[in-house]
Write a protein that holds these residues in place. Sequence first.
Motif, PDB file in Angstrom:
ATOM      1  N   GLU A  95      46.901  27.873  52.175  1.00  0.00           N
ATOM      2  CA  GLU A  95      45.678  27.474  51.473  1.00  0.00           C
ATOM      3  C   GLU A  95      45.901  26.267  50.559  1.00  0.00           C
ATOM      4  O   GLU A  95      45.013  25.469  50.345  1.00  0.00           O
ATOM      5  CB  GLU A  95      45.134  28.649  50.670  1.00  0.00           C
ATOM      6  N   ARG A 154      47.158  37.799  42.558  1.00  0.00           N
ATOM      7  CA  ARG A 154      46.515  37.875  43.870  1.00  0.00           C
ATOM      8  C   ARG A 154      46.929  39.174  44.574  1.00  0.00           C
ATOM      9  O   ARG A 154      46.101  39.832  45.198  1.00  0.00           O
ATOM     10  CB  ARG A 154      46.892  36.651  44.715  1.00  0.00           C
ATOM     11  N   TYR A 159      39.414  43.970  41.676  1.00  0.00           N
ATOM     12  CA  TYR A 159      38.861  42.622  41.845  1.00  0.00           C
ATOM     13  C   TYR A 159      37.368  42.612  41.506  1.00  0.00           C
ATOM     14  O   TYR A 159      36.891  41.748  40.760  1.00  0.00           O
ATOM     15  CB  TYR A 159      39.101  42.125  43.280  1.00  0.00           C
ATOM     16  N   ASP A 213      40.608  25.077  38.809  1.00  0.00           N
ATOM     17  CA  ASP A 213      39.688  25.867  39.642  1.00  0.00           C
ATOM     18  C   ASP A 213      40.231  26.126  41.042  1.00  0.00           C
ATOM     19  O   ASP A 213      40.074  27.223  41.574  1.00  0.00           O
ATOM     20  CB  ASP A 213      38.327  25.170  39.727  1.00  0.00           C
ATOM     21  N   ASP A 214      40.875  25.110  41.644  1.00  0.00           N
ATOM     22  CA  ASP A 214      41.400  25.303  43.008  1.00  0.00           C
ATOM     23  C   ASP A 214      42.497  26.364  43.018  1.00  0.00           C
ATOM     24  O   ASP A 214      42.569  27.203  43.924  1.00  0.00           O
ATOM     25  CB  ASP A 214      41.968  23.986  43.564  1.00  0.00           C
ATOM     26  N   LEU A 238      42.832  28.784  40.864  1.00  0.00           N
ATOM     27  CA  LEU A 238      42.191  30.085  40.627  1.00  0.00           C
ATOM     28  C   LEU A 238      41.661  30.638  41.945  1.00  0.00           C
ATOM     29  O   LEU A 238      41.816  31.829  42.234  1.00  0.00           O
ATOM     30  CB  LEU A 238      41.053  29.951  39.609  1.00  0.00           C
ATOM     31  N   ASP A 239      41.075  29.764  42.782  1.00  0.00           N
ATOM     32  CA  ASP A 239      40.587  30.197  44.100  1.00  0.00           C
ATOM     33  C   ASP A 239      41.731  30.704  44.969  1.00  0.00           C
ATOM     34  O   ASP A 239      41.647  31.773  45.569  1.00  0.00           O
ATOM     35  CB  ASP A 239      39.938  29.017  44.848  1.00  0.00           C
ATOM     36  N   VAL A 240      42.801  29.913  45.008  1.00  0.00           N
ATOM     37  CA  VAL A 240      43.939  30.261  45.869  1.00  0.00           C
ATOM     38  C   VAL A 240      44.541  31.607  45.439  1.00  0.00           C
ATOM     39  O   VAL A 240      44.928  32.416  46.279  1.00  0.00           O
ATOM     40  CB  VAL A 240      45.010  29.145  45.809  1.00  0.00           C
ATOM     41  N   ARG A 278      42.922  33.927  43.891  1.00  0.00           N
ATOM     42  CA  ARG A 278      41.834  34.930  43.825  1.00  0.00           C
ATOM     43  C   ARG A 278      41.595  35.430  42.397  1.00  0.00           C
ATOM     44  O   ARG A 278      41.388  36.626  42.180  1.00  0.00           O
ATOM     45  CB  ARG A 278      42.156  36.148  44.714  1.00  0.00           C
ATOM     46  N   PRO A 336      39.269  35.536  39.225  1.00  0.00           N
ATOM     47  CA  PRO A 336      37.957  35.198  38.653  1.00  0.00           C
ATOM     48  C   PRO A 336      38.128  34.660  37.226  1.00  0.00           C
ATOM     49  O   PRO A 336      38.939  35.180  36.463  1.00  0.00           O
ATOM     50  CB  PRO A 336      37.219  36.546  38.616  1.00  0.00           C
ATOM     51  N   ARG A 337      37.371  33.629  36.886  1.00  0.00           N
ATOM     52  CA  ARG A 337      37.483  33.015  35.562  1.00  0.00           C
ATOM     53  C   ARG A 337      37.272  34.010  34.421  1.00  0.00           C
ATOM     54  O   ARG A 337      37.832  33.872  33.340  1.00  0.00           O
ATOM     55  CB  ARG A 337      36.465  31.874  35.428  1.00  0.00           C
TER      56      ARG A 337
END
Length: 502
Positions: A118, A142, A152, A204-205, A207-209, A211, A213-214
């Motif tokens: 990713e 993650r 989650y 942000d990227d 955090l996405d990778v 998983r 949440p802010r």
Amino acid sequence: MSERYVAALDQGTTSTRCILFDRHGRMVSIAQREHRQHFPHPGWVEHDAAEIWSVVRKVVPQALADADVDPSQVIALGVTNQRETVVLWDRRTGQPVHRAVVWQDTRTVGLLEEIAREMSAEEIRRRTGLPLFSYFSGPKLRWIFERHPHLYERAVRGELMFGTMDSWIVWNLTGGVEGGRHVTDVTNASRTMLMDLDTLDWDDDLLDVMRVPRAVLPEIRSTMGTVGTTVAPVRGLPVAAVIGDQQASLFGQTAFEAGDAKCTFGTGSFLLLNTGETPIRSRHELITTVAHRAEGQPAVYALEGSTAVAGGLVQWCRDNLGLIRTPAEIETLAATVSDNGGCYVVPAFSGLFAPYWDPGAQGTIVGLTSYVSKGHIARAVLEATAWQTRDLVEAMNADAGVPARSLLVDGGMTGDNLLMQAVADALGIPVVRPIMAETVARGAAYAAGLTVGYWADRNVLKGQWQRAAEWHPQVAEDRRELEYRHWQHAVALAREWGRRTA
Ligand code: ADP
């Protein structure tokens, strides 16, 4: 007016200490307690964050009581902590919802390839300064969220809080469910693999990778700066600094200038070089990290070489082998022989960290013959730490372009003369230990004390630094290099074995 003090709370991997320092940098009292280590599967290492908080509740009042100090006499509290370890807790009840996944834990090894698909390891390193490895918090988070989808979902709904150990402790100290401050500092955030090293903000990227949440994230603050005032276990102490343990010991050694370095020998070993206000990207497998940041000032960065197991191998000899009853006995046992008898121990219990970053490597003992005694093994156990230090110093020298001329050391293992001599012999340069013990807690106290003006400036602290002991290399160069080649061969075998059993 009664004397005033600075307190440091040092939440380490094996124990938690609260230490009071006076204006001269002297330790006035120290209260310390261990907490349990949980090893539920091979490679897994967990702590119970609730137990750690209950230990904090005991050591803080105890340190004050032992010195007969009233809370009003404590002008500032500095918090320092084991880094990377992940705590996840319920915002409403204040209870952890998962065991803390400790920095040494390797359960995320299988996840790293997926993560790399990713976002490439190079890109992750460019943004965070960190190699993609199980050591750091992001992959651990993650893992928890993938294994426990209900956590989650709760995290997305804003019901949970994440933090490294500093966040968990500061939140509890400042009131917990009754308005505790959910914060971390840049040094700790720089170890999560979620923070951009240039912007010093969550990415942000990433955090996405990972998983993440802010809603679960703490606010990132500078290292020095008042966060709040304690409500528990003692009321009214201003929390004036938060700093990861290895950055704290760099500060405690008064390594304030670019070019200053230190190596700490505790559960693991950690070599840090202050590189000033520019984050230097390593070309030799070291970590780029934040050293500290004063409020309103630019961050100061460091290059770091970390090994997961140094004193941890000595503990293993005590707890898993019954070879010794106390860590100090390893030196007595090693002193019964004059060399390692041809034996090498590679303590790859968490894979191998810098400069190898090999998650699959497994520990090994090589060179066994009927001649080898437990004395030889004890010596090889201590030498493992010396050779790992050599690996780190080689990488640091290559990155810095100029070789280190001496090594400044601290940590629980530096009381071991035989080990310190072995480090000097392995490196071929002098090893220097200051008088002041407890440099981790000291660094947190210095950072907190500077914030509130207890000490006028950093020069005052530099004046408190005193040399206690120095070890000079005693082996001939050709023997040193031959033994280093043996060590490197043993490391290659540990890595190969890991590949065979993978
Ligand atoms: P941490 O802060 O990581 O908990 P410390 O700095 O308190 O670690 O050091 C404790 C570690 O040092 C333990 O792993 C212990 O096995 C090791 N240790 C303590 N005393 C000695 C000694 N005399 N010789 C070798 N190792 C030691």
